[in-house]
Scaffold this motif. Structure first.
Motif, PDB file in Angstrom:
ATOM      1  N   ARG A   1      21.074  -0.597 -83.897  1.00  0.00           N
ATOM      2  CA  ARG A   1      19.843  -0.349 -83.153  1.00  0.00           C
ATOM      3  C   ARG A   1      19.909  -0.967 -81.760  1.00  0.00           C
ATOM      4  O   ARG A   1      19.468  -0.361 -80.781  1.00  0.00           O
ATOM      5  N   THR A   2      20.480  -2.156 -81.663  1.00  0.00           N
ATOM      6  CA  THR A   2      20.618  -2.821 -80.367  1.00  0.00           C
ATOM      7  C   THR A   2      21.537  -2.031 -79.442  1.00  0.00           C
ATOM      8  O   THR A   2      21.243  -1.863 -78.252  1.00  0.00           O
ATOM      9  N   MET A   3      22.660  -1.528 -79.986  1.00  0.00           N
ATOM     10  CA  MET A   3      23.559  -0.714 -79.171  1.00  0.00           C
ATOM     11  C   MET A   3      22.840   0.527 -78.647  1.00  0.00           C
ATOM     12  O   MET A   3      22.966   0.880 -77.466  1.00  0.00           O
ATOM     13  N   ILE A   4      22.099   1.193 -79.509  1.00  0.00           N
ATOM     14  CA  ILE A   4      21.369   2.397 -79.106  1.00  0.00           C
ATOM     15  C   ILE A   4      20.343   2.057 -78.032  1.00  0.00           C
ATOM     16  O   ILE A   4      20.222   2.774 -77.026  1.00  0.00           O
ATOM     17  N   ASP A   5      19.616   0.946 -78.209  1.00  0.00           N
ATOM     18  CA  ASP A   5      18.628   0.523 -77.211  1.00  0.00           C
ATOM     19  C   ASP A   5      19.287   0.276 -75.861  1.00  0.00           C
ATOM     20  O   ASP A   5      18.744   0.645 -74.820  1.00  0.00           O
TER      21      ASP A   5
ATOM     22  N   VAL B   1      20.150   3.679 -74.273  1.00  0.00           N
ATOM     23  CA  VAL B   1      18.932   4.340 -73.782  1.00  0.00           C
ATOM     24  C   VAL B   1      18.416   3.639 -72.517  1.00  0.00           C
ATOM     25  O   VAL B   1      17.989   4.299 -71.567  1.00  0.00           O
ATOM     26  N   ALA B   2      18.488   2.317 -72.498  1.00  0.00           N
ATOM     27  CA  ALA B   2      17.997   1.563 -71.344  1.00  0.00           C
ATOM     28  C   ALA B   2      18.790   1.857 -70.073  1.00  0.00           C
ATOM     29  O   ALA B   2      18.269   1.731 -68.966  1.00  0.00           O
ATOM     30  N   HIS B   3      20.049   2.257 -70.223  1.00  0.00           N
ATOM     31  CA  HIS B   3      20.894   2.519 -69.057  1.00  0.00           C
ATOM     32  C   HIS B   3      20.874   3.984 -68.605  1.00  0.00           C
ATOM     33  O   HIS B   3      21.608   4.357 -67.692  1.00  0.00           O
ATOM     34  N   LEU B   4      20.058   4.800 -69.234  1.00  0.00           N
ATOM     35  CA  LEU B   4      19.927   6.192 -68.797  1.00  0.00           C
ATOM     36  C   LEU B   4      19.008   6.220 -67.585  1.00  0.00           C
ATOM     37  O   LEU B   4      17.876   5.756 -67.642  1.00  0.00           O
TER      38      LEU B   4
ATOM     39  N   ASP C   1      30.424   7.160 -72.377  1.00  0.00           N
ATOM     40  CA  ASP C   1      30.999   5.928 -71.826  1.00  0.00           C
ATOM     41  C   ASP C   1      30.136   4.715 -72.164  1.00  0.00           C
ATOM     42  O   ASP C   1      30.662   3.639 -72.472  1.00  0.00           O
ATOM     43  N   LEU C   2      28.816   4.889 -72.116  1.00  0.00           N
ATOM     44  CA  LEU C   2      27.911   3.797 -72.488  1.00  0.00           C
ATOM     45  C   LEU C   2      28.082   3.436 -73.959  1.00  0.00           C
ATOM     46  O   LEU C   2      28.128   2.256 -74.323  1.00  0.00           O
ATOM     47  N   VAL C   3      28.189   4.452 -74.806  1.00  0.00           N
ATOM     48  CA  VAL C   3      28.387   4.212 -76.243  1.00  0.00           C
ATOM     49  C   VAL C   3      29.711   3.478 -76.470  1.00  0.00           C
ATOM     50  O   VAL C   3      29.769   2.503 -77.222  1.00  0.00           O
ATOM     51  N   MET C   4      30.775   3.916 -75.800  1.00  0.00           N
ATOM     52  CA  MET C   4      32.079   3.260 -75.968  1.00  0.00           C
ATOM     53  C   MET C   4      32.021   1.810 -75.509  1.00  0.00           C
ATOM     54  O   MET C   4      32.601   0.928 -76.146  1.00  0.00           O
ATOM     55  N   GLY C   5      31.305   1.545 -74.424  1.00  0.00           N
ATOM     56  CA  GLY C   5      31.164   0.169 -73.957  1.00  0.00           C
ATOM     57  C   GLY C   5      30.474  -0.718 -74.978  1.00  0.00           C
ATOM     58  O   GLY C   5      30.897  -1.854 -75.224  1.00  0.00           O
ATOM     59  N   GLU C   6      29.429  -0.195 -75.587  1.00  0.00           N
ATOM     60  CA  GLU C   6      28.707  -0.963 -76.618  1.00  0.00           C
ATOM     61  C   GLU C   6      29.572  -1.165 -77.861  1.00  0.00           C
ATOM     62  O   GLU C   6      29.615  -2.260 -78.422  1.00  0.00           O
ATOM     63  N   LEU C   7      30.257  -0.111 -78.295  1.00  0.00           N
ATOM     64  CA  LEU C   7      31.122  -0.229 -79.475  1.00  0.00           C
ATOM     65  C   LEU C   7      32.260  -1.214 -79.223  1.00  0.00           C
ATOM     66  O   LEU C   7      32.636  -1.983 -80.114  1.00  0.00           O
TER      67      LEU C   7
ATOM     68  N   LYS D   1      32.223  -3.878 -77.472  1.00  0.00           N
ATOM     69  CA  LYS D   1      31.709  -5.246 -77.593  1.00  0.00           C
ATOM     70  C   LYS D   1      31.515  -5.663 -79.050  1.00  0.00           C
ATOM     71  O   LYS D   1      31.657  -6.819 -79.388  1.00  0.00           O
ATOM     72  N   VAL D   2      31.166  -4.694 -79.907  1.00  0.00           N
ATOM     73  CA  VAL D   2      30.769  -5.013 -81.285  1.00  0.00           C
ATOM     74  C   VAL D   2      31.916  -4.876 -82.284  1.00  0.00           C
ATOM     75  O   VAL D   2      32.121  -5.745 -83.125  1.00  0.00           O
ATOM     76  N   ASP D   3      32.675  -3.779 -82.220  1.00  0.00           N
ATOM     77  CA  ASP D   3      33.717  -3.535 -83.212  1.00  0.00           C
ATOM     78  C   ASP D   3      34.800  -2.642 -82.606  1.00  0.00           C
ATOM     79  O   ASP D   3      34.537  -1.478 -82.286  1.00  0.00           O
ATOM     80  N   GLU D   4      35.993  -3.185 -82.474  1.00  0.00           N
ATOM     81  CA  GLU D   4      37.071  -2.449 -81.815  1.00  0.00           C
ATOM     82  C   GLU D   4      37.552  -1.246 -82.627  1.00  0.00           C
ATOM     83  O   GLU D   4      37.964  -0.243 -82.054  1.00  0.00           O
ATOM     84  N   VAL D   5      37.489  -1.329 -83.939  1.00  0.00           N
ATOM     85  CA  VAL D   5      37.896  -0.183 -84.768  1.00  0.00           C
ATOM     86  C   VAL D   5      36.907   0.967 -84.575  1.00  0.00           C
ATOM     87  O   VAL D   5      37.306   2.127 -84.412  1.00  0.00           O
ATOM     88  N   ALA D   6      35.615   0.653 -84.564  1.00  0.00           N
ATOM     89  CA  ALA D   6      34.602   1.679 -84.324  1.00  0.00           C
ATOM     90  C   ALA D   6      34.788   2.279 -82.930  1.00  0.00           C
ATOM     91  O   ALA D   6      34.625   3.492 -82.740  1.00  0.00           O
TER      92      ALA D   6
END
Length: 147
Positions: free
Chosen positions: A85-89, A92-95, A107-113, A115-120
């Motif tokens: 949920r935090t990644m999605i927020d 959305v905040a950067h749109l 690219d925003l999704v990849m940046g968040e992923l 930070k959180v999980d390299e496999v994801a």
């Protein structure tokens, strides 16, 4: 709001509080008929943003598509619902603006992923960047290891 247990739309709000760093309101509810307690979230609707696809089509931004893509990439990984949920927020905040290219969202999704999980991150990148062979996977993994 309909009760998830009995389907009646008569409930009362027991508690309301800010959630997701102020991006949503969490409401604790109780069904007037069966007494079932459940939680709902109220958030800003970003449907006014249009996503410009690679082929030039435009469609309304749909938060659930970002949610589905992130959850798919994080499948069977140690990533909590709150982290998702935090990644999605954050995405959305950067749109910004009325129209956003789909590449920017990815690219925003990849940046968040990343930070959180390299496999994801690798899972998502392999689909988004359309990896054709193992060499592309190795290149992406080598890039992560160097950082």
């Amino acid at each position: 709001m309909k009760c998830p247990k009995c389907g009646v739309d008569d409930d009362k709000v027991l508690d309301s509080r800010s959630a997701r760093d102020g991006a949503a309101i969490r409401r604790r509810r109780e069904c007037a008929k069966c007494g079932c307690r459940f939680t709902t979230y109220e958030e800003i609707d970003r449907d006014e943003v249009l996503v410009v696809k690679k082929d030039g089509r435009r469609e309304a931004f749909d938060r659930s598509k970002v949610d589905k893509a992130i959850r798919h990439a994080c499948g069977k990984r140690p990533v909590s619902d709150e982290q998702i949920r935090t990644m999605i927020d954050h995405v959305v905040a950067h749109l910004e603006g009325d129209e956003v290219p789909s590449d920017k969202i990815a690219d925003l999704v990849m940046g968040e992923l990343h930070k959180v999980d390299e496999v994801a991150y690798i899972r998502f990148a392999s689909v988004y960047r359309q990896f054709k062979d193992v060499a592309q996977f190795l290149s992406a993994i080598t890039e992560i290891v160097k950082k």
